[in-house]
Write a protein that holds these residues in place. Sequence first.
Motif, mmCIF file in Angstrom:
data_model
loop_
_atom_site.group_PDB
_atom_site.id
_atom_site.type_symbol
_atom_site.label_atom_id
_atom_site.label_comp_id
_atom_site.label_asym_id
_atom_site.label_seq_id
_atom_site.Cartn_x
_atom_site.Cartn_y
_atom_site.Cartn_z
ATOM 1 N N ALA A 262 4.933 -14.703 -8.887
ATOM 2 C CA ALA A 262 4.189 -14.775 -7.630
ATOM 3 C C ALA A 262 4.112 -13.396 -6.996
ATOM 4 O O ALA A 262 4.997 -12.554 -7.173
ATOM 5 C CB ALA A 262 4.873 -15.752 -6.674
ATOM 6 N N ASP A 263 3.007 -13.148 -6.291
ATOM 7 C CA ASP A 263 2.861 -11.879 -5.602
ATOM 8 C C ASP A 263 3.941 -11.740 -4.527
ATOM 9 O O ASP A 263 4.228 -12.686 -3.780
ATOM 10 C CB ASP A 263 1.473 -11.778 -4.952
ATOM 11 C CG ASP A 263 0.372 -11.725 -5.993
ATOM 12 O OD1 ASP A 263 0.615 -11.147 -7.065
ATOM 13 O OD2 ASP A 263 -0.713 -12.282 -5.727
ATOM 14 N N THR A 264 4.537 -10.575 -4.458
ATOM 15 C CA THR A 264 5.593 -10.331 -3.479
ATOM 16 C C THR A 264 4.989 -10.154 -2.097
ATOM 17 O O THR A 264 4.108 -9.317 -1.897
ATOM 18 C CB THR A 264 6.396 -9.075 -3.856
ATOM 19 O OG1 THR A 264 6.951 -9.262 -5.162
ATOM 20 C CG2 THR A 264 7.508 -8.835 -2.862
ATOM 21 N N ILE A 265 5.455 -10.952 -1.165
ATOM 22 C CA ILE A 265 4.968 -10.870 0.210
ATOM 23 C C ILE A 265 6.111 -10.369 1.083
ATOM 24 O O ILE A 265 7.169 -10.999 1.150
ATOM 25 C CB ILE A 265 4.482 -12.244 0.710
ATOM 26 C CG1 ILE A 265 3.343 -12.756 -0.192
ATOM 27 C CG2 ILE A 265 4.023 -12.150 2.162
ATOM 28 C CD1 ILE A 265 2.867 -14.146 0.182
ATOM 29 N N PRO A 266 5.943 -9.219 1.724
ATOM 30 C CA PRO A 266 7.022 -8.703 2.571
ATOM 31 C C PRO A 266 7.360 -9.678 3.695
ATOM 32 O O PRO A 266 6.489 -10.376 4.228
ATOM 33 C CB PRO A 266 6.442 -7.394 3.125
ATOM 34 C CG PRO A 266 5.333 -7.029 2.185
ATOM 35 C CD PRO A 266 4.779 -8.327 1.691
ATOM 36 N N THR A 267 8.638 -9.743 4.037
ATOM 37 C CA THR A 267 9.069 -10.599 5.135
ATOM 38 C C THR A 267 8.645 -9.986 6.467
ATOM 39 O O THR A 267 8.256 -8.814 6.548
ATOM 40 C CB THR A 267 10.597 -10.762 5.110
ATOM 41 O OG1 THR A 267 11.206 -9.477 5.326
ATOM 42 C CG2 THR A 267 11.065 -11.314 3.763
ATOM 43 N N ASP A 268 8.746 -10.802 7.524
ATOM 44 C CA ASP A 268 8.389 -10.296 8.851
ATOM 45 C C ASP A 268 9.280 -9.131 9.254
ATOM 46 O O ASP A 268 8.822 -8.162 9.876
ATOM 47 C CB ASP A 268 8.514 -11.429 9.880
ATOM 48 C CG ASP A 268 7.449 -12.503 9.690
ATOM 49 O OD1 ASP A 268 6.435 -12.197 9.026
ATOM 50 O OD2 ASP A 268 7.653 -13.632 10.174
ATOM 51 N N GLU A 269 10.567 -9.209 8.885
ATOM 52 C CA GLU A 269 11.487 -8.118 9.216
ATOM 53 C C GLU A 269 11.104 -6.833 8.477
ATOM 54 O O GLU A 269 11.109 -5.746 9.061
ATOM 55 C CB GLU A 269 12.913 -8.507 8.858
ATOM 56 C CG GLU A 269 13.944 -7.448 9.211
ATOM 57 C CD GLU A 269 15.356 -7.865 8.836
ATOM 58 O OE1 GLU A 269 16.281 -7.047 9.014
ATOM 59 O OE2 GLU A 269 15.532 -9.009 8.358
ATOM 60 N N GLU A 270 10.732 -6.966 7.193
ATOM 61 C CA GLU A 270 10.313 -5.803 6.419
ATOM 62 C C GLU A 270 9.029 -5.204 6.966
ATOM 63 O O GLU A 270 8.869 -3.976 7.024
ATOM 64 C CB GLU A 270 10.132 -6.192 4.947
ATOM 65 C CG GLU A 270 11.444 -6.498 4.230
ATOM 66 C CD GLU A 270 11.227 -7.047 2.834
ATOM 67 O OE1 GLU A 270 12.132 -6.932 2.007
ATOM 68 O OE2 GLU A 270 10.134 -7.618 2.577
ATOM 69 N N MET A 271 8.098 -6.060 7.383
ATOM 70 C CA MET A 271 6.854 -5.556 7.953
ATOM 71 C C MET A 271 7.099 -4.843 9.275
ATOM 72 O O MET A 271 6.455 -3.829 9.579
ATOM 73 C CB MET A 271 5.864 -6.708 8.143
ATOM 74 C CG MET A 271 5.345 -7.315 6.859
ATOM 75 S SD MET A 271 4.482 -6.100 5.830
ATOM 76 C CE MET A 271 3.075 -5.735 6.889
#
Length: 564
Positions: A301-310
């Motif tokens: 699956a495509d890696t989706i950054p977490t809200d904290e990482e964003m």
Amino acid sequence: MSAVAPSPESAADEQGSDGGQRGGMQRFLDGIERLGNKVPHPALIFLGLIVGVIVLSHVLYLTGASVTTDVAEPGSVPAVPDYEGGTALPGYPHPPTGVVPDYQIERETITANSLLTGDGIRFIFTTAVQNFNDFGVVAVILVAMIGVGVAEEAGLIAALIRKMVKVAPRGAITFIIVLLGGISSVASDAGYLVLIPLGAAAFVSVGRHPLAGIAAAYAGVSAAFFVNVLITPADGIITEVTNETIALVAPDVELNVTHNFFFSTASLLFCALVMTWVTERLLEPRLGRWSRSEAPTDAPADTIPTDEEMALESKGLRMSLIWIVVAVAVVTLLTALPSAPLRNPDTGEIFGSSPFMSSLLFIISMLFLAAGLGYGRGAKTLTGSTNVINAVVKTFNGLGGLIFLMLLIAQFIAYFNYSNISKLAATGLADLLESANIGALALLIGFILLVAVIDLIMPGVIPKWAILAPIFIPLFYRLGIAPQTVIAAYRVGDGPMNVITPLMVYLPFIVLVCQRYQRRAGLGTVVSMMIPYTAIVLVTWILFFVLWYVIGIPWGPSAPVHLN
């Protein structure tokens, strides 16, 4: 005698993925792949070239090869001791500051020097270290990659790419991806490893075929690799190699890293428009609509950054902007103010012959360093001075293979120059071309096509130039063609073939990215997608170069099309 059954691999070579017979184009691509896999490592190529130069120099020496030509020789000027660099004994390599010798045209006979005579063998053994020490390219690489390496290791390059793709308008997504690909060549790993997967994800997010996004990103990163709106480390390396070779025929001529800046910037924008058109008008209609059923069931699956990482990424970008503004302000104070230290102390000029222009590559590296440090501090990806040092060390570790290649290139250029093969070849070819009365523009177009052909078996921008520069820079200079014009032509020929050569080191990675969305994708899939980019970009870019040349627009600051 019983018949031998074909192997599964042979049968697969004869059949396509759908079980049908492979067409002529597929068999042609398979042949290119097999041929490319037999080409040795660039280091071995240069070892072979070194041996070839040594043998050829002796053959030319034995046959008494020589040419007689007019050479510009400097008149005698008084010399003063030069103690720069902390040497124990003074040397006399330069005339006094501000004294420009008068050059006189003298008739000179150039003969071949053998590298297998006593003098030649002594040259090989006694200059090996000095050849490498004098080869300024290595220092350029190390200085340039300090800033770029820290910025890449901190995650700044990847964050900028993600942010710009995210905010790009839907109608401009293709152009933005292609343009970002070209800009990312300042840190090529980021372009290949980050932008190409993001191109696929961005296209899927707006309901378009992911392979088209991969192709657009790959074309942007690679097909126009040697043009940019920024001064890149490759610009510095090519400039240094050019100055090494132009000294053979014009010791008073020296280029700086901005010699092609106008053409490089305009070429990137032009190529981005052309590649956008190819993607949207030719490739996407051919690919059709994409269905998730084409992807393998176990595709990651495509890696989706977490809200904290964003949030950390956004904070890092803000901090990076602050640091870069401060760094630019410091450089501005050192340059713009009257009597600033980076102005020419005699004339006060900023551009042209000035400390600012001489230190431009260092300044750019420091700006990248400031941006990377700011991002690392804000995003908490580089905490503490030890991590920053480790980022630089990691970058330098990755340059080991390139530095070894530079060692071989330095010897090759030194042997090539010592043997006088370049002078003999340049003078002989120049006389032949002059007598043939071929126009300069036709010669430049032929040079572009030659570079494109060589690029199929040697994609690296630096190794090709190291081979071609000692031959063509003196040759074209004798024909009245400026070195910056030759480099502009080299930029045109260098890029378009990159996306179809099997020797592109990132090609296996690109195939893997394609297989995430289309399980039957392979090398042929990638190459067949990229052939239209190669053909159309090469033709249109040559026309763009011809138009630029005919109009006579300077290639960069103080870099006219024609020799003065």
